[in-house]
Enzyme design. Structure first.
Site, PDB file in Angstrom:
ATOM      1  N   GLU A  17      42.568 -36.101  28.517  1.00  0.00           N
ATOM      2  CA  GLU A  17      42.795 -34.706  27.356  1.00  0.00           C
ATOM      3  C   GLU A  17      44.144 -34.658  27.517  1.00  0.00           C
ATOM      4  OE1 GLU A  17      40.148 -31.488  27.995  1.00  0.00           O
ATOM      5  OE2 GLU A  17      41.602 -30.079  27.262  1.00  0.00           O
ATOM      6  N   GLU A  31      48.459 -24.587  23.714  1.00  0.00           N
ATOM      7  CA  GLU A  31      47.505 -23.500  24.090  1.00  0.00           C
ATOM      8  C   GLU A  31      48.064 -22.491  24.541  1.00  0.00           C
ATOM      9  OE1 GLU A  31      45.057 -25.455  27.228  1.00  0.00           O
ATOM     10  OE2 GLU A  31      43.632 -24.004  26.885  1.00  0.00           O
TER      11      GLU A  31
END
Ligand SMILES: *[C@@H]1O[C@H](CO)[C@@H](O)[C@H](O)[C@H]1NC(C)=O
Ligand SMILES: *[C@@H]1O[C@H](CO)[C@@H](O)[C@H](O)[C@H]1NC(C)=O
Ligand SMILES: *[C@@H]1O[C@H](CO)[C@@H](O)[C@H](O)[C@H]1NC(C)=O
Ligand SMILES: *[C@@H]1O[C@H](CO)[C@@H](O)[C@H](O)[C@H]1NC(C)=O
Ligand SMILES: *[C@@H]1O[C@H](CO)[C@@H](O)[C@H](O)[C@H]1NC(C)=O
Ligand SMILES: *[C@@H]1O[C@H](CO)[C@@H](O)[C@H](O)[C@H]1NC(C)=O
Ligand SMILES: *[C@@H]1O[C@H](CO)[C@@H](O)[C@H](O)[C@H]1NC(C)=O
Length: 380
Positions: free
Chosen positions: A141, A146
């Protein structure tokens, strides 16, 4: 005089040094998500957030359109992905939001660019622009973007199986939170690098006109660049069909393959936009993060009630473009066998991708041979 084997080794090293980096940093565009067709090749999650336990229902494509939570603004051609800010949410209900995953996935040797004008922020808001392989954690990932609440800095991270470490990071950021990328380490926070720039998230991002996030997933390492709008290099802003990352300078975050064998820990990645509210370890297990910038109880005081807290909870995306190492095609179409094969983590792209990669390897070999011939000619 050097023994013959040393000469050969030296020449090979020189050839690899002068040829390989150039080839490995030039990419050609293979996919574009833009304008009225932006949302055509994504899957809408269409279920409540049972992934990070946020207080949202991720809507279907049909309802995203009906409720105007995912649409293309016809005046700008920008894609909007947002949290519902028009409904009143009563106790025990969730608020509507969007999570979309690209139908295609992109193998090692890919680079993707997301040009954005606004990212979601505000108390309880937790957005991400990221990627993962269908098999997780085996396929890895990459969290390119974010943010959370009213924080001011983007947080980047990798999540993998055990064995992938951040070492010898050649990056501009000095804000390294953790270096073990294993999902089993540090409560799966991954190997985090924070962008020091306050233009990389929240109100600061919006007031700089946003910017471009570049994610490079090369066999030599994973790198992320962030360029605020005024600093986007001309090779990106000119929309050329090829780009060369050696013109980008040092990335803000970098995970070299010396500490994390990219081909081993990363399988073809699906690209994801999502916005959740509350949920996850950042809120429930880490009240410190919540308390640092927000107050009250996340669900009761923010999610419930009118949607007026969510006027800034939206992505405004100029485009997403995906590039492949020049001479290759790293696109794995949805339903491709690689992503769901369940075979070993070292499985490389589909055989057709390997086949198209051959001309590139051929060029590299030819250059090596020429260098060898040239060296011996001049030496004699
Ligand atoms: C979330 O719900 C979907 C749809 O029911 C299900 O397929 C999936 O396994 C669930 N995921 C988790 C982590 O519970
Ligand atoms: C759209 O939303 C309505 C109201 O929440 C719901 O009843 C319906 O099942 C949804 N439709 C789809 C296709 O998701
Ligand atoms: C990284 O974390 C994993 C999982 O906890 C652990 O097995 C491994 O030893 C750690 N690696 C290092 C170098 O500390
Ligand atoms: C690049 O493409 C974007 C949309 O994808 C467009 O807004 C912009 O004007 C283009 N720039 C150039 C220099 O063509
Ligand atoms: C770091 O990256 C820059 C730009 O890509 C490169 O010029 C430099 O040699 C690298 N430094 C190290 C120590 O690898
Ligand atoms: C966060 O703030 C609340 C309310 O002031 C307090 O009860 C709680 O202990 C704080 N949590 C942490 C981890 O500091
Ligand atoms: C919802 O947010 C958008 C910006 O994302 C804003 O234009 C709109 O006025 C807001 N709606 C309401 C009802 O406040």
């Amino acid at each position: 005089m050097l023994p013959a084997h040393s000469i050969t080794a030296t020449v090979l090293a020189c050839a690899a040094f002068s040829v390989a980096p150039v080839a490995a940093t030039t990419y050609s565009m293979v996919k574009e998500y833009y304008g009225s067709s932006f949302f055509n090749e994504w899957t809408f999650y269409n279920y409540y957030d049972n992934l990070t336990n946020g207080d949202v229902n991720y809507v279907s494509a049909q309802n995203a359109t009906a409720y105007q939570l995912a649409y293309v603004d016809s005046s700008t051609n920008h894609a909007i992905i947002k949290v519902d800010n028009t409904s009143t949410v009563v106790y025990n209900n969730k608020r509507n939001s969007v999570r979309i995953t690209s139908n295609d996935s992109f193998a090692v040797g890919s680079l993707w660019v997301a040009d954005m004008y606004h990212v979601p922020y505000g108390c309880s808001v937790w957005p991400a622009w990221w990627s993962q392989a269908p098999l997780w954690p085996q396929g890895g990932e990459i969290d390119t973007f974010e943010g959370i609440n009213t924080n001011t800095q983007n947080q980047m991270s990798l999540h993998t199986e055990s064995g992938c470490m951040a070492v010898s990071q050649n990056q501009t950021s000095t804000l390294v939170t953790s270096t073990n990328c294993s999902y089993a380490s540090n409560e799966d926070q991954g190997c985090i690098v924070t962008d020091p720039s306050t233009s990389s998230y929240g109100a600061g991002f919006a007031s700089s006109g946003g910017g471009a996030f570049v994610t490079e997933m090369a066999s030599t390492g994973i790198s992320i660049w962030f360029f605020p709008r005024a600093q986007i290099p001309s090779s990106l802003s000119s929309n050329g069909s090829t780009i060369d990352t050696s013109t980008f300078g040092i990335p803000v975050a970098n995970w070299p393959s010396t500490g994390c064998n990219v081909s081993q820990y990363f399988q073809p990645q699906n690209l994801i936009f999502d916005i959740t509210l509350c949920g996850g370890t950042w809120f429930t297990a880490d009240g410190v993060t919540w308390n640092a910038t927000c107050s009250g109880i996340c669900y009761n005081n923010w999610v419930m009630g009118s949607g007026s807290d969510y006027n800034d909870a939206y992505f405004e995306v100029g485009y997403v473009r995906v590039f492949s190492t020049q001479g290759t095609n790293t696109v794995v179409p949805s339903g491709g066998t690689t992503a769901s094969s369940g075979s070993s983590p070292t499985t490389s792209p589909t055989s057709s991708n390997s086949a198209v990669a051959l001309p590139h390897d051929g060029v590299w070999m030819a250059a090596t041979v020429l260098a060898l011939v040239g060296f011996f000619s001049s030496a004699l």
